[in-house]
Design a protein around this motif. Structure first.
Motif, PDB file in Angstrom:
ATOM      1  N   LEU A 197       0.837  -1.214   0.000  1.00 40.44           N
ATOM      2  CA  LEU A 197       0.000   0.000   0.000  1.00 40.44           C
ATOM      3  C   LEU A 197       0.866   1.256   0.000  1.00 40.44           C
ATOM      4  CD1 LEU A 197      -3.121  -0.095   0.336  1.00 40.44           C
ATOM      5  CD2 LEU A 197      -2.763   0.645   2.688  1.00 40.44           C
ATOM      6  N   GLY A 198       1.818   1.290   0.898  1.00 41.85           N
ATOM      7  CA  GLY A 198       2.700   2.451   0.992  1.00 41.85           C
ATOM      8  C   GLY A 198       3.534   2.623  -0.270  1.00 41.85           C
ATOM      9  N   TYR A 199       4.032   1.488  -0.798  1.00 48.28           N
ATOM     10  CA  TYR A 199       4.884   1.541  -1.997  1.00 48.28           C
ATOM     11  C   TYR A 199       4.120   2.077  -3.199  1.00 48.28           C
ATOM     12  CZ  TYR A 199       9.043  -0.887  -0.278  1.00 48.28           C
ATOM     13  OH  TYR A 199      10.198  -1.227   0.357  1.00 48.28           O
ATOM     14  N   ILE A 200       2.859   1.647  -3.343  1.00 47.73           N
ATOM     15  CA  ILE A 200       2.089   2.111  -4.507  1.00 47.73           C
ATOM     16  C   ILE A 200       2.078   3.638  -4.531  1.00 47.73           C
ATOM     17  CG2 ILE A 200      -0.245   2.259  -5.488  1.00 47.73           C
ATOM     18  CD1 ILE A 200      -0.650  -0.660  -4.810  1.00 47.73           C
ATOM     19  N   SER A 201       1.807   4.248  -3.369  1.00 45.09           N
ATOM     20  CA  SER A 201       1.706   5.707  -3.353  1.00 45.09           C
ATOM     21  C   SER A 201       3.050   6.388  -3.601  1.00 45.09           C
ATOM     22  CB  SER A 201       1.104   6.174  -2.033  1.00 45.09           C
ATOM     23  OG  SER A 201       1.896   5.736  -0.970  1.00 45.09           O
ATOM     24  N   VAL A 202       4.100   5.881  -2.964  1.00 45.04           N
ATOM     25  CA  VAL A 202       5.420   6.498  -3.158  1.00 45.04           C
ATOM     26  C   VAL A 202       5.886   6.291  -4.614  1.00 45.04           C
ATOM     27  CG1 VAL A 202       7.833   6.562  -2.383  1.00 45.04           C
ATOM     28  CG2 VAL A 202       6.017   6.110  -0.736  1.00 45.04           C
ATOM     29  N   ALA A 203       5.614   5.100  -5.145  1.00 44.27           N
ATOM     30  CA  ALA A 203       6.057   4.796  -6.511  1.00 44.27           C
ATOM     31  C   ALA A 203       5.283   5.616  -7.545  1.00 44.27           C
ATOM     32  CB  ALA A 203       5.915   3.295  -6.791  1.00 44.27           C
ATOM     33  N   ILE A 204       4.014   5.914  -7.262  1.00 51.67           N
ATOM     34  CA  ILE A 204       3.261   6.795  -8.164  1.00 51.67           C
ATOM     35  C   ILE A 204       3.982   8.141  -8.241  1.00 51.67           C
ATOM     36  CG2 ILE A 204       1.130   8.144  -8.423  1.00 51.67           C
ATOM     37  CD1 ILE A 204      -0.423   5.714  -7.390  1.00 51.67           C
ATOM     38  N   PHE A 235       7.410  -5.907  -4.071  1.00 48.17           N
ATOM     39  CA  PHE A 235       7.851  -5.662  -5.450  1.00 48.17           C
ATOM     40  C   PHE A 235       6.654  -5.330  -6.348  1.00 48.17           C
ATOM     41  CE2 PHE A 235       9.075  -7.326  -9.705  1.00 48.17           C
ATOM     42  CZ  PHE A 235      10.225  -6.577  -9.905  1.00 48.17           C
ATOM     43  N   PHE A 236       5.561  -6.067  -6.150  1.00 45.33           N
ATOM     44  CA  PHE A 236       4.329  -5.826  -6.920  1.00 45.33           C
ATOM     45  C   PHE A 236       3.830  -4.394  -6.696  1.00 45.33           C
ATOM     46  CE2 PHE A 236      -0.322  -5.678  -6.982  1.00 45.33           C
ATOM     47  CZ  PHE A 236      -0.560  -6.053  -8.306  1.00 45.33           C
ATOM     48  N   GLY A 237       3.784  -3.970  -5.431  1.00 46.62           N
ATOM     49  CA  GLY A 237       3.319  -2.617  -5.117  1.00 46.62           C
ATOM     50  C   GLY A 237       4.211  -1.550  -5.738  1.00 46.62           C
ATOM     51  N   TRP A 238       5.505  -1.769  -5.642  1.00 44.31           N
ATOM     52  CA  TRP A 238       6.468  -0.772  -6.132  1.00 44.31           C
ATOM     53  C   TRP A 238       6.387  -0.623  -7.653  1.00 44.31           C
ATOM     54  CZ3 TRP A 238       8.559   3.164  -4.109  1.00 44.31           C
ATOM     55  CH2 TRP A 238       9.688   3.763  -4.660  1.00 44.31           C
ATOM     56  N   THR A 239       6.351  -1.751  -8.369  1.00 40.19           N
ATOM     57  CA  THR A 239       6.312  -1.672  -9.832  1.00 40.19           C
ATOM     58  C   THR A 239       4.945  -1.197 -10.326  1.00 40.19           C
ATOM     59  OG1 THR A 239       5.882  -4.040  -9.820  1.00 40.19           O
ATOM     60  CG2 THR A 239       8.106  -3.376 -10.325  1.00 40.19           C
ATOM     61  N   THR A 240       3.870  -1.679  -9.692  1.00 42.41           N
ATOM     62  CA  THR A 240       2.529  -1.240 -10.095  1.00 42.41           C
ATOM     63  C   THR A 240       2.394   0.269  -9.921  1.00 42.41           C
ATOM     64  OG1 THR A 240       1.668  -3.343  -9.309  1.00 42.41           O
ATOM     65  CG2 THR A 240       0.053  -1.639  -9.765  1.00 42.41           C
TER      66      THR A 240
END
Lengths: 236, 102
Positions: free
Chosen positions: A19-26, A137-142
């Motif tokens: 969850l956190g990674y998705i937002s930072v990666a966006i 990894f999924f969150g970060w790349t997505t």
């Protein structure tokens, strides 16, 4: 305790990371495109590096067309804290892992994966670690793909609110053990005080965050180890 | 920015990220026996994480007021030993709530 950690446990434990990674990666994807990177580049960086601070710093370097050696040294300095984390993690994973399993665990040893893994009371195994790493990894790349191709449709208020999630998760990892252990509480407070001092002191605040984390984290744990050595019997 | 430069640069970034993560895991093959180092390794995750949280958490949302509100909620719920996901989501919601109010 006889319960073994499974692949599924790893996935579940990594949900807050994801969850956190998705937002930072966006945010990373959006910034990368703004900095003039072609659309294929940000996802490739995320897939090959899987690191927050390092990748953001890399954008500045790429924009300035920095030399390869400059990029290598700058990113290495920012990421030097992983050295501490991997030393720590090397003591927690089973010693009989195959070389490719070690490669995967090393690749996925981000701040957040490290935090969750070290917070586990049960002994770590490869299945659990791979679930943890895969979900992160999924969150970060997505997130990177969303940010790169559709960054403008994510409302700003949402992405800024998500900014707190990884820090909140860190707190949820370090506070519960601190309640039961004075030495751990001591380490946390000492390191926080040092880090805050670095942040607000003129000149010292010019030091990159990577070095501040190493100095404070290492300093606090060395002092704690001198003040509160763990007795041999305690860890068996 | 030409593509050749970018590809070699991306490989360089990856190597510089992977090296400090990989070397200790590859090189340290046995359990460390030294009591001082063992003690240090027990405390290190807490020291490193604490330095990463403070004071960065209050700036993490872009506004200090919402950052502090989220931090207070996160610290309280962590103290109550709520799970990672609960703490993370509740502090996000707190920040959102404060964004709307203010």
């Amino acid at each position: 305790m006889n319960k073994h950690l499974s692949f599924k446990d790893g996935i579940i434990d990594a949900l807050p990371i994801c969850l956190g990674y998705i937002s930072v990666a966006i945010a990373f994807g959006v910034l990368a495109v703004q900095n003039g990177l072609p659309l294929w580049a940000p996802p490739l960086i995320s897939v090959t590096s899987l690191s927050g601070t390092g990748q953001f710093a890399a954008l500045d370097l790429l924009k300035a067309t920095a030399s390869y050696i400059e990029i290598f040294c700058a990113i290495l300095v920012i990421n030097a804290r992983y050295f501490l984390m991997s030393v720590s993690l090397s003591q927690l994973i089973p010693p009989d892992l195959k070389w490719w399993q070690k490669c995967i665990i090393a690749f996925g040893n981000t701040d957040e994966v490290f935090a969750v893994a070290t917070g586990k009371k049960l002994s770590l195994n490869f299945k659990y670690m791979s679930g943890l790493i895969l979900c992160a990894f999924f969150g970060w790349t997505t997130g990177t793909v969303i940010g790169t191709f559709a960054g403008s449709i994510v409302p700003e208020v949402l992405s800024s609110a998500f900014g707190i999630s990884l820090y909140a998760m860190f707190l949820a990892i370090i506070i519960p053990p601190a309640i039961e252990s004075n030495p751990i509480t001591f380490t946390i407070i000492l390191s926080a005080v040092l880090s805050i001092a670095f942040y607000y002191t003129p000149y010292l605040n010019r030091l990159s965050s990577g070095w501040v984390i190493i100095i404070c984290g290492l300093g606090a744990s060395v002092i704690s180890a001198i003040k509160f050595p763990v007795r041999e019997a305690d860890d068996e | 920015m030409n593509n050749n430069y970018l590809i070699i640069a991306i490989i360089t970034i990856s190597l510089a990220t992977y090296m400090p993560r990989f070397l200790p895991i590859a090189l340290i093959k046995s359990k460390i026996k030294n009591n001082f180092i063992k003690s240090m390794l027990i405390y290190m995750p807490y020291g490193v994480l604490s330095a990463m949280i403070f004071p960065a958490i209050i700036y993490s949302t872009g506004k200090i007021a919402t950052g502090i509100a989220g931090s207070v909620v996160a610290i309280f719920l962590s103290y109550k030993k709520k799970g990672l996901l609960t703490v993370a989501i509740t502090s996000i919601l707190t920040v959102l709530l404060f964004e709307v109010i203010m």
